[in-house]
Design an enzyme around this catalytic site. Structure first.
Site, PDB file in Angstrom:
ATOM      1  N   ARG A   1      49.181  36.316  37.280  1.00 18.26           N
ATOM      2  CA  ARG A   1      48.806  36.152  35.878  1.00 18.26           C
ATOM      3  C   ARG A   1      49.659  36.994  34.908  1.00 18.26           C
ATOM      4  O   ARG A   1      49.129  37.838  34.181  1.00 18.26           O
ATOM      5  CB  ARG A   1      47.301  36.418  35.676  1.00 18.26           C
ATOM      6  CG  ARG A   1      46.447  35.644  36.636  1.00 18.26           C
ATOM      7  CD  ARG A   1      44.980  35.782  36.363  1.00 18.26           C
ATOM      8  NE  ARG A   1      44.479  34.775  35.443  1.00 18.26           N
ATOM      9  CZ  ARG A   1      43.212  34.670  35.073  1.00 18.26           C
ATOM     10  NH1 ARG A   1      42.325  35.515  35.523  1.00 18.26           N
ATOM     11  NH2 ARG A   1      42.844  33.727  34.239  1.00 18.26           N
TER      12      ARG A   1
ATOM     13  N   LYS B   1      32.443  28.967  27.876  1.00 14.65           N
ATOM     14  CA  LYS B   1      33.040  30.310  27.836  1.00 14.65           C
ATOM     15  C   LYS B   1      34.483  30.238  27.367  1.00 14.65           C
ATOM     16  O   LYS B   1      34.890  30.944  26.445  1.00 14.65           O
ATOM     17  CB  LYS B   1      32.995  30.951  29.233  1.00 14.65           C
ATOM     18  CG  LYS B   1      33.868  32.196  29.354  1.00 14.65           C
ATOM     19  CD  LYS B   1      33.787  32.822  30.726  1.00 14.65           C
ATOM     20  CE  LYS B   1      34.891  32.439  31.676  1.00 14.65           C
ATOM     21  NZ  LYS B   1      36.210  33.043  31.442  1.00 14.65           N
ATOM     22  N   ASN B   2      35.257  29.362  28.009  1.00 12.28           N
ATOM     23  CA  ASN B   2      36.699  29.344  27.720  1.00 12.28           C
ATOM     24  C   ASN B   2      37.031  28.781  26.339  1.00 12.28           C
ATOM     25  O   ASN B   2      38.152  28.965  25.863  1.00 12.28           O
ATOM     26  CB  ASN B   2      37.458  28.579  28.809  1.00 12.28           C
ATOM     27  CG  ASN B   2      37.525  29.375  30.096  1.00 12.28           C
ATOM     28  OD1 ASN B   2      37.088  30.520  30.144  1.00 12.28           O
ATOM     29  ND2 ASN B   2      38.063  28.768  31.142  1.00 12.28           N
TER      30      ASN B   2
ATOM     31  N   ASP C   1      54.459  36.811  30.306  1.00 13.02           N
ATOM     32  CA  ASP C   1      55.826  36.641  29.790  1.00 13.02           C
ATOM     33  C   ASP C   1      55.947  35.519  28.752  1.00 13.02           C
ATOM     34  O   ASP C   1      56.679  35.649  27.769  1.00 13.02           O
ATOM     35  CB  ASP C   1      56.817  36.435  30.948  1.00 13.02           C
ATOM     36  CG  ASP C   1      56.365  35.377  31.941  1.00 13.02           C
ATOM     37  OD1 ASP C   1      55.145  35.174  32.077  1.00 13.02           O
ATOM     38  OD2 ASP C   1      57.226  34.746  32.577  1.00 13.02           O
TER      39      ASP C   1
ATOM     40  N   ASP D   1      39.647  25.638  38.064  1.00 10.22           N
ATOM     41  CA  ASP D   1      38.358  26.333  38.056  1.00 10.22           C
ATOM     42  C   ASP D   1      37.297  25.596  38.879  1.00 10.22           C
ATOM     43  O   ASP D   1      36.281  26.184  39.269  1.00 10.22           O
ATOM     44  CB  ASP D   1      37.851  26.512  36.612  1.00 10.22           C
ATOM     45  CG  ASP D   1      38.600  27.619  35.892  1.00 10.22           C
ATOM     46  OD1 ASP D   1      39.485  28.246  36.505  1.00 10.22           O
ATOM     47  OD2 ASP D   1      38.319  27.860  34.699  1.00 10.22           O
TER      48      ASP D   1
ATOM     49  N   ARG E   1      30.076  36.534  34.189  1.00 12.03           N
ATOM     50  CA  ARG E   1      31.160  36.352  33.216  1.00 12.03           C
ATOM     51  C   ARG E   1      31.148  34.949  32.632  1.00 12.03           C
ATOM     52  O   ARG E   1      31.626  34.735  31.520  1.00 12.03           O
ATOM     53  CB  ARG E   1      32.522  36.525  33.886  1.00 12.03           C
ATOM     54  CG  ARG E   1      32.756  37.866  34.479  1.00 12.03           C
ATOM     55  CD  ARG E   1      34.111  37.853  35.084  1.00 12.03           C
ATOM     56  NE  ARG E   1      35.037  37.867  33.977  1.00 12.03           N
ATOM     57  CZ  ARG E   1      36.152  38.559  33.967  1.00 12.03           C
ATOM     58  NH1 ARG E   1      36.479  39.248  35.008  1.00 12.03           N
ATOM     59  NH2 ARG E   1      36.938  38.534  32.932  1.00 12.03           N
TER      60      ARG E   1
ATOM     61  N   CYS F   1      39.838  37.929  36.339  1.00 15.49           N
ATOM     62  CA  CYS F   1      39.640  37.659  37.761  1.00 15.49           C
ATOM     63  C   CYS F   1      40.977  37.725  38.494  1.00 15.49           C
ATOM     64  O   CYS F   1      41.985  37.212  38.005  1.00 15.49           O
ATOM     65  CB  CYS F   1      39.016  36.277  37.948  1.00 15.49           C
ATOM     66  SG  CYS F   1      37.278  36.226  37.482  1.00 15.49           S
TER      67      CYS F   1
ATOM     68  N   ARG G   1      40.681  38.649  30.951  1.00 18.89           N
ATOM     69  CA  ARG G   1      42.017  38.102  30.768  1.00 18.89           C
ATOM     70  C   ARG G   1      42.252  37.686  29.311  1.00 18.89           C
ATOM     71  O   ARG G   1      43.310  37.909  28.732  1.00 18.89           O
ATOM     72  CB  ARG G   1      42.152  36.888  31.701  1.00 18.89           C
ATOM     73  CG  ARG G   1      43.342  36.015  31.461  1.00 18.89           C
ATOM     74  CD  ARG G   1      44.604  36.647  31.977  1.00 18.89           C
ATOM     75  NE  ARG G   1      45.759  35.811  31.686  1.00 18.89           N
ATOM     76  CZ  ARG G   1      47.001  36.158  31.939  1.00 18.89           C
ATOM     77  NH1 ARG G   1      47.254  37.319  32.480  1.00 18.89           N
ATOM     78  NH2 ARG G   1      47.986  35.352  31.651  1.00 18.89           N
TER      79      ARG G   1
HETATM   80  C1  UD1 Z   1      42.817  29.944  31.602  1.00 17.64           C
HETATM   81  C2  UD1 Z   1      41.339  29.961  31.862  1.00 17.64           C
HETATM   82  C3  UD1 Z   1      41.064  29.929  33.363  1.00 17.64           C
HETATM   83  C4  UD1 Z   1      41.774  28.738  33.993  1.00 17.64           C
HETATM   84  C5  UD1 Z   1      43.245  28.726  33.613  1.00 17.64           C
HETATM   85  C6  UD1 Z   1      43.981  27.484  34.094  1.00 17.64           C
HETATM   86  C7  UD1 Z   1      40.388  31.197  30.005  1.00 17.64           C
HETATM   87  C8  UD1 Z   1      39.726  32.450  29.565  1.00 17.64           C
HETATM   88  N1  UD1 Z   1      40.764  31.168  31.297  1.00 17.64           N
HETATM   89  O1  UD1 Z   1      43.382  31.130  32.161  1.00 17.64           O
HETATM   90  O2  UD1 Z   1      39.663  29.808  33.550  1.00 17.64           O
HETATM   91  O3  UD1 Z   1      41.666  28.850  35.399  1.00 17.64           O
HETATM   92  O4  UD1 Z   1      43.397  28.781  32.178  1.00 17.64           O
HETATM   93  O5  UD1 Z   1      43.358  26.325  33.614  1.00 17.64           O
HETATM   94  O6  UD1 Z   1      40.525  30.240  29.278  1.00 17.64           O
HETATM   95  N2  UD1 Z   1      51.591  32.036  33.592  1.00 17.64           N
HETATM   96  C9  UD1 Z   1      52.831  32.657  33.595  1.00 17.64           C
HETATM   97  N3  UD1 Z   1      53.199  33.380  32.477  1.00 17.64           N
HETATM   98  C10 UD1 Z   1      52.401  33.482  31.377  1.00 17.64           C
HETATM   99  C11 UD1 Z   1      51.138  32.835  31.392  1.00 17.64           C
HETATM  100  C12 UD1 Z   1      50.762  32.120  32.499  1.00 17.64           C
HETATM  101  O7  UD1 Z   1      53.578  32.583  34.569  1.00 17.64           O
HETATM  102  O8  UD1 Z   1      52.797  34.136  30.406  1.00 17.64           O
HETATM  103  C13 UD1 Z   1      51.152  31.263  34.802  1.00 17.64           C
HETATM  104  C14 UD1 Z   1      49.951  31.922  35.511  1.00 17.64           C
HETATM  105  O9  UD1 Z   1      50.363  32.939  36.383  1.00 17.64           O
HETATM  106  C15 UD1 Z   1      49.331  30.743  36.209  1.00 17.64           C
HETATM  107  C16 UD1 Z   1      49.602  29.581  35.269  1.00 17.64           C
HETATM  108  O10 UD1 Z   1      50.644  30.010  34.392  1.00 17.64           O
HETATM  109  O11 UD1 Z   1      49.968  30.494  37.442  1.00 17.64           O
HETATM  110  C17 UD1 Z   1      48.390  29.166  34.457  1.00 17.64           C
HETATM  111  O12 UD1 Z   1      47.907  30.257  33.716  1.00 17.64           O
HETATM  112  P1  UD1 Z   1      47.186  30.070  32.296  1.00 17.64           P
HETATM  113  O13 UD1 Z   1      47.075  28.620  31.980  1.00 17.64           O
HETATM  114  O14 UD1 Z   1      47.861  30.958  31.332  1.00 17.64           O
HETATM  115  O15 UD1 Z   1      45.749  30.620  32.616  1.00 17.64           O
HETATM  116  P2  UD1 Z   1      44.843  31.605  31.763  1.00 17.64           P
HETATM  117  O16 UD1 Z   1      45.055  31.356  30.316  1.00 17.64           O
HETATM  118  O17 UD1 Z   1      45.013  32.973  32.306  1.00 17.64           O
END
Ligand code: UD1
Length: 421
Positions: A121, A22-23, A124, A310, A402, A116, A92
Site C-alpha cells: 500500500r 464506510k468507504n 507514490d 474487499d 472498522r 489493514c 489508510r
Molecule cells: C481502497 C479501499 C479498500 C479497497 C481498495 C481497492 C478505502 C478506505 N479503502 O483502498 O477497501 O480494498 O480501495 O478497491 O476506500 N497503489 C500503489 N501506489 C499508490 C496507491 C496505490 O501502488 O500510490 C496500489 C496498492 O498497493 C494496491 C492498488 O494500488 O495494490 C490498489 O490500491 P488503492 O486502490 O489505492 O486502495 P486504497 O485506496 O488503499
C-alpha cells in the site's frame, strides 16, 4: 479483549436496512474541509474509522456532532494543517486529508497512513500527482511536509498507471478548488468515488466522470464550495456480507434501501451458486438460499467494474460450503489471503499458491476459535462461524468494527446467535 461468540448453524432470516458506506463516508467527511461551513451527512455509519476521521477534524479546529446516523460537520473555523502521527496511523484513508488540507491551507504536515495490512500500500501515485499540481513535498522518515508553491494548486493532466481509489480521491480533493482543469486518466470509478463526486457537485464543484473513455474524470476548478446536506450511499460490502451469511446458513433475508447495481457481482455469484434472488422497487433485494450450493468456477478480483477485492475473503468463506471447486485470483493486494489459515480451522479445504487460492467445498464446517487479521478477513470469519456447527469465538473484533456498525446487533436481528463478550 472482547470477542464475538457465535452459536452457529442457525438459519438467518429477516429484514435489514443497510448501513451507510464506510468507504464513501470517509472521503466525504474529509472533503467537507473544502466547504468552510456546516454540512449535514445522513446515513453516516458510526464506525472506528469515521470516529477517528472526526477526531482529526476536531484537531484541525472543526466541530463535529452526531445524532444517530446523522453527522453534522462545521469546518468554518479550521485553523490547523498538521495531523498527529497517532491519528494518521489509525487508518489508510487518513492520507486523503493531504489533498483537502493543501487545497484549503496551502500547507500540510501528515505522516504515512496506517490501515489493514493487506499489502504494501504505497502512496507514490498520491505524491507524484500532487507534485504535478504544484505541491512541494518533503519526506523525512514517515513525515510529509507539503506546501503549495504558488498561490494555489493548479490543474494538471494525471495518468494513473493503476486506478487507485485513494489516489483518485486525493487528486479530486486537491483539484476541485485548484486553478484550471484537472484530468485524471485511468481513474478509479468505484461507486464510492461517484458518491464523493456527487457530494462535491452538490456543493458547487464541477466534476464529470467519463467511465467508458479511458476511465477519465475531469474536474474544472471553482473558487469556492458551499456546504450541503447529503445522504451517503449504502454499504455494498456490508450488504454482500449479509447476503453471503444468509446463503451459507441456508436462510432467507430481505435487504432494504440498497442499490442493486452496486452489488451486481455478488448477486451474479450467489445466483450461480443456486440462491433465489429477487429485486423489488429498485432498492430492495430478497435472497433465499438452497441446501445444495454449487461452486462457481473462478473469481478474479479487479478494479471496478471488476469483482471487488474487499469481497474476496467473504465469498471465499461461502465457497468453502459449496459443492465443487472455486479458484480465487487476487490481483489487487499481495497479502490478502490471511483469512485462509483461519478458515481451515473451521474444517474448510483451501490451498494457496502466491496470488491464487482454491477452495474445495465441504458439506459442513465445525466451530473454531479464530483471529481476524484485517477488516474483511474478519467478516469472512463471521460468515463461516454463522454456518459452522457449534460455538465459535472470533478475536480481534476492532478490525471488524472498522467497517461494520454494531456487527453483533445487525446479525442478531437477522436470526444469528451472535454476542460480544
Ligand atoms: C481502497 C479501499 C479498500 C479497497 C481498495 C481497492 C478505502 C478506505 N479503502 O483502498 O477497501 O480494498 O480501495 O478497491 O476506500 N497503489 C500503489 N501506489 C499508490 C496507491 C496505490 O501502488 O500510490 C496500489 C496498492 O498497493 C494496491 C492498488 O494500488 O495494490 C490498489 O490500491 P488503492 O486502490 O489505492 O486502495 P486504497 O485506496 O488503499
Amino acid at each position: 479483549m472482547k470477542k464475538l461468540v457465535i452459536y452457529g448453524s442457525k438459519k438467518m432470516k429477516g429484514e435489514q436496512y443497510v448501513q451507510g458506506s464506510k468507504n464513501a463516508s470517509l472521503p466525504i467527511i474529509v472533503s467537507t474541509i473544502l466547504t468552510k461551513g456546516k454540512n449535514v451527512l445522513k446515513r453516516c455509519p458510526n464506525l472506528n474509522d469515521t470516529v477517528n476521521t472526526c477526531k482529526i477534524l476536531t484537531m484541525l479546529g472543526c466541530e463535529t456532532k452526531r445524532h444517530k446516523d446523522c453527522l453534522t460537520i462545521d469546518t468554518k473555523n479550521l485553523y490547523g494543517f498538521e495531523i498527529s502521527k497517532h491519528l494518521m496511523n489509525t487508518m489508510r484513508s487518513s492520507i486523503i486529508f493531504l489533498g483537502a488540507i493543501l487545497a484549503r491551507c496551502k500547507e500540510a504536515i501528515v505522516y504515512l497512513p496506517g490501515g489493514c495490512a493487506i499489502g504494501k500500500r504505497p502512496i507514490d501515485f498520491h505524491i507524484s500527482a500532487l507534485e504535478k499540481m504544484g505541491a512541494q513535498i518533503k519526506i523525512s522518515g514517515d513525515k510529509l511536509h507539503c506546501k503549495v508553491k504558488d498561490k494555489s494548486l493548479k490543474g494538471a493532466t494525471i495518468f494513473l498507471s493503476f486506478p487507485s481509489v485513494g489516489a483518485t480521491e486525493n487528486i479530486i480533493l486537491a483539484a476541485v478548488t485548484a486553478k484550471g482543469t484537472t484530468k485524471i486518466i485511468n481513474a478509479a470509478i468505484e461507486p464510492e468515488i461517484e458518491d464523493l463526486c456527487c457530494f462535491l457537485n452538490k456543493c458547487g464543484a464541477k466534476i464529470k466522470m467519463f467511465k467508458t473513455q479511458k476511465q477519465t474524470i475531469v474536474i474544472e476548478g471553482v473558487s469556492s464550495l458551499t456546504p450541503c446536506e447529503y445522504e451517503i450511499m449504502p454499504d455494498r460490502i456490508v450488504a454482500s456480507t449479509i447476503l453471503c451469511a444468509a446463503a451459507a446458513t441456508h436462510g432467507e433475508v430481505l435487504l432494504k434501501s440498497i442499490n442493486k447495481n452496486h452489488i451486481s457481482h455478488v448477486l451474479e455469484v450467489l445466483s450461480s451458486m443456486g440462491c433465489y434472488i429477487k429485486t423489488y422497487d429498485d432498492n430492495k433485494i430478497f435472497l433465499k438460499s438452497t441446501e445444495n450450493l454449487k461452486a462457481v468456477k473462478q473469481i478474479k478480483t479487479m478494479p471496478h467494474p471488476g469483482f471487488p477485492t474487499d469481497l474476496q475473503p467473504i465469498v471465499m468463506a461461502l465457497s468453502c460450503l459449496c459443492e465443487g471447486t472455486t479458484v480465487f485470483i487476487e490481483t489487487i493486494f499481495e497479502n490478502r489471503f490471511q483469512h485462509v489459515n483461519e478458515l481451515k480451522k473451521f474444517g474448510a479445504v483451501v490451498e494457496v499458491k502466491d496470488r491464487v487460492a482454491v477452495t474445495k467445498g465441504v458439506p459442513f464446517l465445525h466451530a473454531a476459535n479464530v483471529y481476524a487479521s484485517d477488516l474483511r478477513a474478519g467478516a469472512a470469519l463471521i460468515v463461516a462461524a454463522c454456518a459452522a456447527e457449534g460455538i465459535s469465538k472470533i478475536y480481534n473484533v476492532p478490525y471488524i468494527d472498522r467497517g461494520y456498525e454494531k456487527v453483533e446487533e445487525q446479525f442478531f436481528k437477522l436470526g444469528a446467535n451472535i454476542f460480544r463478550k
